[in-house]
Every structure is written in structure tokens, then in C-alpha cells.
Design a protein around this motif. Structure first.
Motif, PDB file in Angstrom:
ATOM      1  N   CYS A 103      -2.415  -5.063   8.379  1.00 10.28           N
ATOM      2  CA  CYS A 103      -3.732  -5.364   8.938  1.00 10.28           C
ATOM      3  C   CYS A 103      -3.635  -5.759  10.406  1.00 10.28           C
ATOM      4  CB  CYS A 103      -4.391  -6.491   8.140  1.00 10.28           C
ATOM      5  SG  CYS A 103      -5.053  -5.961   6.551  1.00 10.28           S
ATOM      6  N   LEU A 115       0.407  -7.581   3.372  1.00 12.08           N
ATOM      7  CA  LEU A 115      -0.762  -6.851   3.853  1.00 12.08           C
ATOM      8  C   LEU A 115      -1.219  -7.396   5.206  1.00 12.08           C
ATOM      9  CD1 LEU A 115      -2.866  -6.186   0.631  1.00 12.08           C
ATOM     10  CD2 LEU A 115      -1.344  -4.657   1.885  1.00 12.08           C
ATOM     11  N   GLN A 151      -7.836  -2.782   4.050  1.00 11.12           N
ATOM     12  CA  GLN A 151      -6.653  -3.543   3.625  1.00 11.12           C
ATOM     13  C   GLN A 151      -6.984  -5.023   3.421  1.00 11.12           C
ATOM     14  OE1 GLN A 151      -3.789  -2.185   2.898  1.00 11.12           O
ATOM     15  NE2 GLN A 151      -3.690  -0.243   3.967  1.00 11.12           N
ATOM     16  N   THR A 152      -7.865  -5.557   4.242  1.00 20.19           N
ATOM     17  CA  THR A 152      -8.300  -6.947   4.059  1.00 20.19           C
ATOM     18  C   THR A 152      -9.074  -7.080   2.758  1.00 20.19           C
ATOM     19  OG1 THR A 152      -8.431  -7.263   6.458  1.00 20.19           O
ATOM     20  CG2 THR A 152      -9.605  -8.844   5.095  1.00 20.19           C
ATOM     21  N   THR A 209       0.837  -1.205   0.000  1.00 18.33           N
ATOM     22  CA  THR A 209       0.000   0.000   0.000  1.00 18.33           C
ATOM     23  C   THR A 209       0.869   1.252   0.000  1.00 18.33           C
ATOM     24  OG1 THR A 209      -1.565  -1.254   1.354  1.00 18.33           O
ATOM     25  CG2 THR A 209      -1.994   1.085   1.068  1.00 18.33           C
ATOM     26  N   THR A 215      -6.677  -7.054  -0.120  1.00 19.78           N
ATOM     27  CA  THR A 215      -6.052  -8.370  -0.251  1.00 19.78           C
ATOM     28  C   THR A 215      -6.940  -9.295  -1.069  1.00 19.78           C
ATOM     29  OG1 THR A 215      -5.088  -8.106   1.958  1.00 19.78           O
ATOM     30  CG2 THR A 215      -5.030 -10.312   0.993  1.00 19.78           C
ATOM     31  N   TRP A 223      -9.508   0.864   8.506  1.00 19.05           N
ATOM     32  CA  TRP A 223      -8.383   0.598   7.610  1.00 19.05           C
ATOM     33  C   TRP A 223      -8.035  -0.883   7.589  1.00 19.05           C
ATOM     34  CZ3 TRP A 223      -7.891   3.684   3.963  1.00 19.05           C
ATOM     35  CH2 TRP A 223      -7.989   5.070   4.132  1.00 19.05           C
ATOM     36  N   TYR A 224      -8.240  -1.574   8.701  1.00 16.55           N
ATOM     37  CA  TYR A 224      -8.065  -3.034   8.711  1.00 16.55           C
ATOM     38  C   TYR A 224      -9.014  -3.667   7.690  1.00 16.55           C
ATOM     39  CZ  TYR A 224      -9.137  -7.823  10.170  1.00 16.55           C
ATOM     40  OH  TYR A 224      -9.393  -9.173  10.169  1.00 16.55           O
TER      41      TYR A 224
END
Length: 437
Positions: free
Chosen positions: A307, A303, A126-127, A49, A130, A122-123
Motif C-alpha cells: 500500500c 499489506l 489493498q487497504t 496478495t 486489510t 490499488w492502494y
């Protein structure tokens, strides 16, 4: 299971995996080595990222201007995160405990709750990224890949700060090796002179230096503000600063440069860094089975690092608010994040999270002014501290004005300066109540 049995089970887990000290300072005996805290930090921003962000900067500013924005922005982050991290180290406190001193034993909920919620968001994002990248690259089921990612990341977070250390040990070397290969592979098709002279997307730079600095700072301003969650584990100030430096400017700058150099070297018109025009897409584009398999593993682990860090921060904050354990909140919040990501609505959160991010810089600035200038070594002594909230409102108001009416300036820097100056004016004003303002 009754409450007593639940507590005994949680105590057993903490005994095996280690106490996380959600509600009290980390004692000296429990502090971790410089190497351990450094691996926790360095594995956070050295991610794909960050490379995508570097690509966006180069596309918008041209390579040379983007490089300046990366360097200056990361140095600002080192000063900001380093100073907040030192507070955590010196007092052994996580962010929620520090915020309780500055905003009050009840007032801290607003600051800690906001940041913990942003980091949970944001977790989820980002998940979702992925799952989306894996699904599009390998034609696999998006929901299944997202759930697998989310469960893996919850598992890392559940281990605690040691889990963040372990994922850093794996993800950082992988990024350095693969990122280095991407840089030299793409640069070999052109010259370094051409890369340095790259003018931006379609030959036009459209992003100002102020906006560029905001992009660099905003990428980790939420996690940087809660840096005490990590730095409270450092044995001393030296270890704390070394660990912070490993992240800002070192790891974050390397990640951004990987994406920026690749983008300038390939000079793809209208490149999409969040699509296929990134280091993951470049590796898969070679159509080599071994490289594609390595890219698959790399994406999950890389990632997974960011995360797990975001989920750890979110769980630490909310565990303090609800009076429970970090590991309990990691499972609950992780499940919520997976639902958001698997539901494929994560992309709608990005603009919302970015907008809320303008509320964050004043929080850190207020804490710095309070703990370094106004009330050193102060304790949690009241439920609410109005002066902190007034300064926060002023800083956020300035951020909104800059964001919408003065777009060429840096929103993040303006917000922090306004909030810090406003709090200094309130807390350091000549009056008998100055110490307890």
C-alpha cells in the motif's frame, strides 16, 4: 496558514525527512545504496496478495503449468521493469519526467495521471482487503480496522523513499519466516510428488498459458511501468538491476509459490484465496493465540508495504501534475483511498482497475522504444508528441481485441508488443522529421 508559511513548513519537513525530487532529477549525491534500493523493491511484491495470485494460478492451471507461467511471467517482468528502471537510474528522473520527454510536457499528464490513478485505486483495494481480512478473522469493526490501516500506510509513505526502505526491512523477513512455515506445514500433510501433480481445482485446469501470463504480469504492470520512481535513487546500473531482480523474479516468485504450494498441498475443492484459503487464513486456522497475534501484525505490515509503495507512486505522479510536494499528495490521496476502502466499495473497483490495466503495457513499451532506439538522451522539447499517442491507441486497441475476442492469448504481452511496434514504425520511419517525430 499563508502560502509562505506553508512552503516553509514543507521545506522543514523535507529537510528532516529528505528531499523527494518530484520535479527534477535526483542528483548523484542524493542517491541511495544498493541495499537501500533493493529493500525498497523486494518489499513491494513479497506480499500476501502475491500468494493469493499464486493460488489462483494453481487452481486454474494445475501446479506445473502455473509454475511455468510464474517463472516466464516474472522473467518478462524483470526485462520490462529492469529496462524502464535503468532509464530512471541513468537520468535520475521519475516516471512523470520520463513521460514528459516521450508524450510531451502537457501530454505526459494522460500517461502519468492514468497510472497514478490506477495505483491509488490499488492502494484503496489493498487497504480494504486489510480491513476485510482483519474484521472477518478477529470479529473487529471493519471501518475502524480499515482506517487504522490507511493511516498507518499514509504515515509510511509520508516518510518517503526511506519509509519504503524501512517497511521492507520488517515485512520481508516476516514473510519469509511465516511463508516458509506455511509451505512446510501444508506440504507435510501430503507429498511433493502430489503437489507437483496437482491438476487444478476439482481436477480440471481451465486457465490457458496466455491468461496465466497476463495474471502474473498484470499484478505489477502498473507499478512496474513507473519503476523509475524507485530506480532513480540507485547509484548506478548495476545497483538498479540488482534491486529490480530482487523484486522480479525473486520476491514475486517466492510469494506466488507460497500460495501455489499451499493450495496444491491442501487441495481444497473450490478454494477461495481471497477469503480464508490463504496463508493468513491458514495461520489463524491453527487456533493458536500466539500465531493469530503474529498473523494480525503480519497482515498489517505486509499489506502496508504494498500500500505504501502504491501510494508513493500515485503521490509522486500527481505531485508532478499539480506542481506540489509528494508528501502533500500522499496525505490527500491517502485520505481519498481510506474513504473508498472504509466505504466498503473497494471490491467494485477491482474489475474496473483490471480493465484499465490493459491500457498500461503500451505506455512502457513506447517509452522503451523511444529512449533506447529512437531518441536516446532526448529532452522535453514540445507540449505534445502525437506519434506516442497514436501508438498508445493502437496498443490499447489490440489489448481490447485480445481481452474480449482472443482470451487464450496474453493481453498484456499483446498490448506491449503492438504499442512498441507501432511506435517504432512511426518514430523510426525514414523521414527528415524522424528525430523529432
Amino acid at each position: 496558514m499563508n502560502n509562505k508559511a506553508e512552503i516553509e513548513t514543507l521545506d522543514s519537513v523535507d529537510h528532516i525527512l529528505g528531499e523527494e525530487y518530484e520535479h527534477q532529477p535526483v542528483p548523484t549525491a542524493a542517491r541511495r545504496s544498493t541495499f537501500s534500493v533493493t529493500t525498497v523493491w523486494i518489499g513491494f511484491p513479497m506480499i500476501i496478495t502475491g500468494a493469493m495470485t499464486g493460488s489462483i494460478l494453481v487452481l486454474g492451471m494445475g501446479f506445473t503449468s502455473a509454475l511455468w507461467a510464474m517463472v516466464i511471467g516474472n522473467l518478462i517482468m524483470f526485462a520490462y521493469v529492469g529496462a524502464l528502471g535503468l532509464l530512471g537510474t541513468n537520468r535520475g528522473m521519475n516516471f512523470a519526467l520520463l513521460a514528459s520527454i516521450v508524450f510531451g510536457r502537457k501530454g505526459y499528464v494522460f500517461a502519468s495521471g492514468l497510472l497514478s490513478t490506477l495505483l491509488l485505486g490499488w492502494y484503496a483495494v489493498q487497504t480494504g482487503i486489510t480491513g476485510a481480512l482483519i474484521s472477518s478473522a478477529y470479529d473487529l469493526n471493519y471501518v475502524a480496522m480499515t482506517i487504522v490501516a490507511g493511516l498507518l500506510y499514509i504515515g509510511i509513505t509520508f516518510v518517503g523513499v526511506h519509509g519504503l526502505h524501512l517497511i521492507g526491512l520488517v515485512s520481508v523477513p516476516l514473510f519469509v519466516i511465516l511463508g516458509g512455515w506455511v509451505v512446510f506445514d501444508t506440504a507435510s500433510a501430503t507429498s511433493w510428488q502430489a503437489i507437483l501433480a496437482y491438476p487444478g481445482n476439482n481436477g480440471a485446469a481451465t486457465m490457458s498459458m496466455g491468461v496465466g501470463l497476463t495474471v502474473v504480469i498484470a499484478l505489477f504492470i502498473d507499478a512496474g511501468t513507473v519503476s523509475a520512481d524507485f530506480n532513480r535513487w540507485a547509484k548506478d546500473s548495476r545497483s538498479s538491476l540488482i534491486a529490480t531482480f530482487s523484486a522480479f523474479p525473486f520476491a514475486n516468485l517466492i510469494a506466488m509459490l507460497v500460495g501455489g504450494i499451499m493450495t496444491a498441498a491442501l487441495a481444497v475443492p473450490n478454494a477461495n484465496p481471497f477469503g480464508a484459503d490463504n496463508m493468513f487464513g491458514h495461520m489463524n486456522g491453527k487456533q493458536m493465540a500466539f500465531l493469530s497475534a503474529l498473523a494480525f501484525v503480519f497482515l498489517y505490515l505486509n499489506l502496508g508495504s504494498v500500500c505504501a509503495h502504491c501510494l508513493y507512486n500515485a503521490a509522486t505522479g500527481w505531485s508532478r501534475i499539480f506542481g506540489t510536494r509528494m508528501r502533500v499528495m500522499a496525505v490527500i490521496l491517502g485520505a481519498i483511498g481510506i474513504a473508498v476502502a472504509a466505504g466498503n466499495v473497494w471490491a467494485f473497483f477491482i474489475q474496473w482497475l483490471s480493465l484499465l490495466g490493459i491500457l498500461v503495457p503500451p505506455i512502457g513499451a513506447i517509452i522503451l522504444v523511444d529512449q533506447y532506439l529512437a531518441r536516446r538522451n532526448a529532452e522535453i522539447d514540445r507540449d505534445w508528441r502525437p506519434s506516442a499517442f497514436i501508438a498508445w491507441i493502437i496498443g490499447s486497441a489490440v489489448a481490447v481485441i485480445v481481452e474480449f475476442y482472443l482470451p487464450h492469448f496474453s493481453t498484456a504481452i499483446s498490448a506491449a508488443l503492438a504499442g512498441g511496434i507501432a511506435y517504432a514504425a512511426l518514430a523510426l520511419r525514414p523521414s527528415p522529421e524522424r528525430v523529432t517525430a
